[in-house]
Design an enzyme around this catalytic site. Structure first.
Site, PDB file in Angstrom:
ATOM      1  N   LEU A 190       0.857  -1.174   0.000  1.00 26.71           N
ATOM      2  CA  LEU A 190       0.000   0.000   0.000  1.00 26.71           C
ATOM      3  C   LEU A 190       0.890   1.220   0.000  1.00 26.71           C
ATOM      4  O   LEU A 190       1.983   1.199   0.577  1.00 26.71           O
ATOM      5  CB  LEU A 190      -0.886   0.029   1.253  1.00 26.71           C
ATOM      6  CG  LEU A 190      -1.919  -1.091   1.415  1.00 26.71           C
ATOM      7  CD1 LEU A 190      -2.612  -0.964   2.766  1.00 26.71           C
ATOM      8  CD2 LEU A 190      -2.948  -1.048   0.289  1.00 26.71           C
ATOM      9  N   ASP A 191       0.438   2.285  -0.631  1.00 32.69           N
ATOM     10  CA  ASP A 191       1.179   3.541  -0.548  1.00 32.69           C
ATOM     11  C   ASP A 191       1.403   3.888   0.923  1.00 32.69           C
ATOM     12  O   ASP A 191       0.599   3.526   1.786  1.00 32.69           O
ATOM     13  CB  ASP A 191       0.371   4.694  -1.168  1.00 32.69           C
ATOM     14  CG  ASP A 191       0.279   4.595  -2.676  1.00 32.69           C
ATOM     15  OD1 ASP A 191       1.061   3.854  -3.274  1.00 32.69           O
ATOM     16  OD2 ASP A 191      -0.591   5.281  -3.241  1.00 32.69           O
ATOM     17  N   ARG A 192       2.441   4.620   1.177  1.00 27.69           N
ATOM     18  CA  ARG A 192       2.738   5.024   2.552  1.00 27.69           C
ATOM     19  C   ARG A 192       1.556   5.759   3.177  1.00 27.69           C
ATOM     20  O   ARG A 192       1.232   5.561   4.349  1.00 27.69           O
ATOM     21  CB  ARG A 192       3.987   5.922   2.553  1.00 27.69           C
ATOM     22  CG  ARG A 192       4.449   6.336   3.936  1.00 27.69           C
ATOM     23  CD  ARG A 192       5.812   6.997   3.863  1.00 27.69           C
ATOM     24  NE  ARG A 192       5.790   8.217   3.091  1.00 27.69           N
ATOM     25  CZ  ARG A 192       5.526   9.426   3.598  1.00 27.69           C
ATOM     26  NH1 ARG A 192       5.242   9.554   4.888  1.00 27.69           N
ATOM     27  NH2 ARG A 192       5.538  10.494   2.835  1.00 27.69           N
ATOM     28  N   GLU A 384       5.634   3.893  -3.768  1.00 26.73           N
ATOM     29  CA  GLU A 384       5.164   2.535  -3.485  1.00 26.73           C
ATOM     30  C   GLU A 384       3.791   2.362  -4.092  1.00 26.73           C
ATOM     31  O   GLU A 384       2.888   3.131  -3.853  1.00 26.73           O
ATOM     32  CB  GLU A 384       5.080   2.316  -1.970  1.00 26.73           C
ATOM     33  CG  GLU A 384       6.415   2.121  -1.333  1.00 26.73           C
ATOM     34  CD  GLU A 384       6.226   1.656   0.088  1.00 26.73           C
ATOM     35  OE1 GLU A 384       5.759   0.537   0.301  1.00 26.73           O
ATOM     36  OE2 GLU A 384       6.546   2.425   0.988  1.00 26.73           O
TER      37      GLU A 384
END
Length: 492
Positions: A190-192, A384
């Site tokens: 997952l994105d930060r 990410e």
């Protein structure tokens, strides 16, 4: 240069055993093979410790070794030349001081002369005083744990694994240190800034089995978000191709030259100002949901990238951006710099300074690997993916040597010659082995971060209204609770 990943952590140092060589020649030990399957362990977790303050989880500064083998382009060049051309995050005076302090080692021997010429397979170790950005103090909730998997509800602001400036403030490290969950295999990311369901496998076999489902697009993923304005009531399908503008900053946009993708949106509620929307990504491109929502004219309410003035009056609606990629990146950085919120992007002034003179890859088709391999980009963290299985498979952490943050202290030359200061520094081995409790009490005389005062982000700034609600495969389905901000009657 970036720190090594879980595999790299197990890398053995070159053998200290010396061999006779011809007069004037310098022996270079043969490289050691990476020890595959080695995960983070107690020694890594003991590097430092956490403390909590103002709703934030913070990491006490600690000493850390960045390590790399000599890049092909460095062979035949002196260390001085490499530092002056590729490691511009610091003035040369810093590297001289670091060498005198024993912080630079070549094939495990202290570097005393920066004029030394590099050879193929030379192994360089650089000890730095490391400061990590704070993240939310919200705990990681474990949704499911059995013999095969660990499923958690990831808070916003936490990276999944070590990357860029983050190491201990990551899901992998926190699960290892606080829940004794080690040797986990990342299945998806997952994105930060994205919260929600995150799944890890406990064994390589389970990881491989689920990874095959990922690659064959057999997984169903459902997200929920809160967007600006009144989103259409009917189902909306967006199939605009997405292109990465910058891996360093983590910015994408809709572009005909981008990768094909598809997202299905369905409005759940509207409170007169903002809408809660269900998102079903059918592909997994970088920032796919966020970019498609921006294109539709309904960016996520508090998206620190795609809902910014830098995109222009329409904020990127319809893909209309009256700026070049370079101008857009500059405007985004300046907007966050003015708000003292660069950490929200996962970058810092030091990261920007370290890449001075090196333009970002933009939309170059071959920039992915070059951006990751370039030592100047050590502190960068390529965006990410929310879902991209391709990047999941080929994004191990780079194993490069890092320069400390840029030091504007004009007295470095004096410091370099100050024997008393050097005595304070001690040996690299002793410093690197200290726990955070001890090392954090002392200021590092070479570290500019120790002399700086930064504005902490507020807990509110570390939340973005995008949440992975459900993750379903052939044999499993995991869900988290609906976040508070997604409730129909929620008001900011």
């Amino acid at each position: 240069m970036a720190e090594p990943g879980p595999g790299g952590e197990g890398e053995a140092s070159p053998a200290p055993k010396k061999r006779r060589v011809a007069g004037g020649e310098r022996y270079v030990p043969p490289p050691r093979k990476l020890s595959t399957g080695v995960s983070f362990g107690p020694a890594h977790f003991a590097e430092t410790s956490y403390y909590f303050e103002g709703g934030l989880r913070k990491v006490r500064p600690y000493y850390f070794d960045f390590r790399t083998y000599c890049k092909g382009r460095w062979v035949g060049r002196s260390l001085l030349h490499v530092f002056s051309t590729e490691f511009r995050a610091q003035p040369l005076a810093y590297y001289r001081a670091a060498a005198r302090a024993g912080r630079l080692r070549l094939n495990e021997e202290p570097v005393r002369d920066l004029d030394i010429v590099l050879k193929n397979n030379d192994f360089l170790r650089n000890t730095v005083h490391r400061h990590e950005p704070p993240v939310t103090a919200q705990p990681i909730q474990i949704l499911v744990e059995d013999d095969e998997v660990v499923v958690v509800d990831k808070p916003s602001s936490l990276p999944v694994h070590p990357c860029g400036r983050f190491r201990h403030n990551t899901v992998i490290f926190i699960l290892g240190k606080e829940h004794d969950l080690k040797e986990l295999h990342t299945i998806h990311r997952l994105d930060r800034m994205t919260s929600g369901v995150l799944m890890f496998a406990k064994t390589a076999e389970v990881s491989k089995r689920i990874d095959e489902q990922v690659r064959e697009r057999q997984l169903e993923k459902e997200y929920v978000c809160r967007v600006v304005g009144e989103f259409p009531e009917n189902e909306v399908v967006c199939e605009e191709p997405i292109l990465v503008v910058s891996y360093k900053v983590g910015v994408c946009r809709v572009d005909p030259k981008g990768k094909s993708c598809k997202t299905i949106f369905q409005r759940l509620s509207y409170n007169g100002k903002t809408s809660v929307v269900k998102c079903l990504p059918r592909t997994g491109r970088t920032h796919q949901i966020r970019v498609h929502l921006q294109y539709l004219g309904h960016p996520i309410v508090n998206d620190p990238i795609y809902n910014m003035e830098a995109w222009g009056p329409a904020r990127g609606k319809g893909g209309k951006i009256d700026k070049t990629d370079e101008e857009l990146l500059k405007a985004l950085v300046e907007e966050h710099r003015s708000k003292q919120s660069l950490d929200i992007l996962g970058i810092s002034e030091e990261d920007l300074n370290s890449s001075a003179g090196n333009k970002d890859c933009g939309n170059s088709s071959d920039c992915t690997e070059s951006a990751r391999a370039d030592p100047i980009n050590e502190s960068s963290c390529p965006a990410e993916d929310t879902e991209d299985p391709e990047r999941d498979a080929k994004d191990p952490e780079r194993n490069d040597v890092a320069a400390c943050p840029p030091n504007s202290d004009s007295n470095l030359e004096t410091l370099e010659k100050n024997k008393e200061k050097n005595k304070e520094l001690g040996s690299c081995e002793n410093q690197a082995g200290q726990t955070g409790e001890k090392s954090s009490e002392e200021k590092d005389p070479l570290c500019v971060e120790c002399k700086m005062t930064r504005r902490d982000p507020s807990p509110k700034e570390l939340v973005m209204f995008l949440h992975a609600l459900r993750y379903k495969g052939a044999e499993f389905e995991y869900c988290s609770k609906m976040p508070e901000w997604a409730m129909e009657d929620w008001e900011e």
